[in-house]
Motif scaffolding. Structure first.
Motif, short mmCIF file in Angstrom:
data_model
loop_
_atom_site.label_atom_id
_atom_site.label_comp_id
_atom_site.label_asym_id
_atom_site.label_seq_id
_atom_site.Cartn_x
_atom_site.Cartn_y
_atom_site.Cartn_z
N SER A 53 18.14 50.87 40.08
CA SER A 53 17.83 49.50 39.62
C SER A 53 18.62 49.08 38.40
O SER A 53 18.37 47.99 37.88
CB SER A 53 16.33 49.39 39.30
OG SER A 53 15.99 50.24 38.21
N ASN A 54 19.53 49.95 37.94
CA ASN A 54 20.28 49.68 36.71
C ASN A 54 19.32 49.50 35.51
O ASN A 54 19.59 48.75 34.58
CB ASN A 54 21.17 48.46 36.87
CG ASN A 54 22.27 48.40 35.82
OD1 ASN A 54 22.61 49.41 35.17
ND2 ASN A 54 22.85 47.21 35.64
N LEU A 55 18.19 50.21 35.59
CA LEU A 55 17.14 50.20 34.53
C LEU A 55 16.53 48.79 34.31
O LEU A 55 16.12 48.47 33.20
CB LEU A 55 17.67 50.76 33.22
CG LEU A 55 17.68 52.30 33.12
CD1 LEU A 55 18.33 52.73 31.81
CD2 LEU A 55 16.28 52.87 33.24
N TYR A 56 16.39 48.02 35.38
CA TYR A 56 15.66 46.75 35.35
C TYR A 56 14.49 46.84 36.34
O TYR A 56 14.62 47.45 37.42
CB TYR A 56 16.57 45.59 35.73
CG TYR A 56 17.63 45.26 34.70
CD1 TYR A 56 17.30 44.78 33.44
CD2 TYR A 56 19.00 45.40 35.01
CE1 TYR A 56 18.28 44.47 32.50
CE2 TYR A 56 19.96 45.08 34.08
CZ TYR A 56 19.61 44.63 32.82
OH TYR A 56 20.59 44.33 31.90
N ASN A 57 13.44 46.18 35.97
CA ASN A 57 12.25 46.21 36.83
C ASN A 57 12.38 45.10 37.89
O ASN A 57 12.21 43.92 37.61
CB ASN A 57 10.98 46.00 35.98
CG ASN A 57 9.70 46.38 36.72
OD1 ASN A 57 9.73 47.17 37.67
ND2 ASN A 57 8.57 45.82 36.30
N TYR A 58 12.65 45.56 39.12
CA TYR A 58 12.96 44.61 40.20
C TYR A 58 11.71 44.23 41.00
O TYR A 58 10.88 45.07 41.32
CB TYR A 58 13.97 45.22 41.17
CG TYR A 58 15.41 44.90 40.87
CD1 TYR A 58 16.08 43.93 41.60
CD2 TYR A 58 16.10 45.58 39.88
CE1 TYR A 58 17.41 43.62 41.34
CE2 TYR A 58 17.42 45.29 39.62
CZ TYR A 58 18.07 44.29 40.34
OH TYR A 58 19.40 44.00 40.08
N ALA A 59 11.65 42.94 41.33
CA ALA A 59 10.73 42.47 42.37
C ALA A 59 11.51 42.35 43.68
O ALA A 59 12.73 42.48 43.67
CB ALA A 59 10.12 41.14 41.96
N SER A 60 10.82 42.12 44.77
CA SER A 60 11.49 42.03 46.09
C SER A 60 11.35 40.62 46.66
O SER A 60 10.25 40.04 46.63
CB SER A 60 10.87 43.03 47.06
OG SER A 60 11.38 42.86 48.36
N GLY A 61 12.49 40.14 47.17
CA GLY A 61 12.45 38.84 47.85
C GLY A 61 11.74 38.91 49.17
O GLY A 61 11.25 37.90 49.69
N VAL A 62 11.64 40.14 49.74
CA VAL A 62 10.96 40.32 51.02
C VAL A 62 9.44 40.34 50.81
O VAL A 62 8.69 39.94 51.71
CB VAL A 62 11.43 41.63 51.69
CG1 VAL A 62 10.69 41.87 53.00
CG2 VAL A 62 12.93 41.59 51.91
N LEU A 63 9.00 40.80 49.63
CA LEU A 63 7.57 40.87 49.30
C LEU A 63 7.28 39.86 48.17
O LEU A 63 7.42 40.19 46.99
CB LEU A 63 7.19 42.28 48.85
CG LEU A 63 7.29 43.39 49.91
CD1 LEU A 63 7.00 44.74 49.29
CD2 LEU A 63 6.33 43.10 51.06
N PRO A 64 6.93 38.64 48.54
CA PRO A 64 6.65 37.65 47.49
C PRO A 64 5.54 38.08 46.53
O PRO A 64 5.51 37.65 45.37
CB PRO A 64 6.24 36.41 48.29
CG PRO A 64 6.86 36.59 49.62
CD PRO A 64 6.82 38.08 49.88
#
Length: 289
Positions: A187-198
């Motif tokens: 994640s390059n040390l970022y907290n990612y959300a998912s576009g597939v899971l709103p």
């Protein structure tokens, strides 16, 4: 006996004070009224029986006064207490009185209920310092570690969250380096959300990815059994999930960093983790310092 056939007063003084010839007695008046004759035997006997009645004198008057004084003195003596008359005889009575007084002082007395006097309420104005409420101490802010190894502050804070969660678990330092290197790759040390899971976007996040249903720092998929979306979006929970899987690999301490990370992540690019080892080591050392 005088010339008038009466007996001399034996208690009277001689001279003018002992006689009273000018004043006739009641007996003499009665005798003269009754008869002109010489005094009868009855008159003589009456004079013998009560000579003072026939002719009172100053001696008789003085005797009466003395008698009255004597009676008064006797009555006064009787009225005095026994301890005033005889000190020796009164000593037991005095001792008894003293004992009674001591006994009465030793007895319990009923409590005396005193009405309390209301104290005066001071009307002095309160001091300015007394009216001020003590301000609650502000909570200490977490120490921010300056970014190293080319990271920005958000990336450095996420790395710190990984190290903190690993220390709670008590894992060794090598496990912390593996975890930070894996998050750099995924994640390059970022907290990612998912576009597939709103749903994942309802939680704090710093970026949005489209790699299937992968979310969080380690791009863990809820569909693969890593946990609920809300849990995987939490950096602490995501780190504990990764380290728990790492500790289950036999001999992980002796594996190369890239092999240990690949054993957990099962990535399509297993050799990609090795490139982040030196940077991950520098970040962990800066946080633990």
């Amino acid at each position: 006996m005088r010339d008038d056939d009466t007996i001399d007063d034996q208690y009277a003084h001689e001279g003018p004070t002992g006689r009273s010839d000018d004043t006739p007695s009641s007996v003499q008046v009665g005798v003269l009224r009754g008869t002109e004759a010489a005094p009868s035997l009855r008159t003589r006997l009456g004079a013998l029986v009560n000579p003072l009645t026939r002719r009172p004198s100053r001696v008789a008057l003085a005797s009466g006064v003395v008698c009255c004084l004597g009676v008064a003195a006797f009555a006064g003596v009787q009225a005095l207490p026994a301890d005033r008359l005889d000190p020796v005889a009164a000593q037991p009575a005095l001792t008894e009185r003293a004992q009674e007084g001591a006994a009465s002082r030793g007895q319990a007395r009923p409590p005396v209920t005193a009405t309390p006097t209301p104290a005066a309420t001071p009307t002095a104005s309160p001091s300015p310092t007394a009216t001020k409420k003590a301000k609650p101490k502000p909570k200490p802010k977490p120490k921010r570690i300056a970014p190293v190894a080319g990271l920005d502050q958000a990336q450095m804070d996420n790395a710190k969250a990984i190290v903190k969660a690993g220390r709670k678990m008590g894992v060794p330092r090598q496990a912390l380096i593996i975890a930070v290197a894996t998050a750099m790759q995924e994640s390059n040390l970022y907290n990612y959300a998912s576009g597939v899971l709103p749903e994942s976007q309802n939680y704090p996040h710093q970026a949005i990815g489209w790699d299937h249903d992968s979310v969080g720092l380690f791009q863990q998929r809820p569909s693969s059994g890593w946990g609920e979306v809300r849990d995987l979006m939490d950096p602490e929970y995501a780190t504990q999930a990764f380290l728990s899987a790492l500790l289950e690999i036999p001999g992980w301490q002796n594996l190369a960093l890239t092999d240990a990370a690949q054993a957990v992540q099962v990535s399509a690019f297993p050799w990609a983790y090795a490139q982040h080892e030196w940077r991950a080591t520098e970040v962990v050392e800066a946080i633990l310092a």
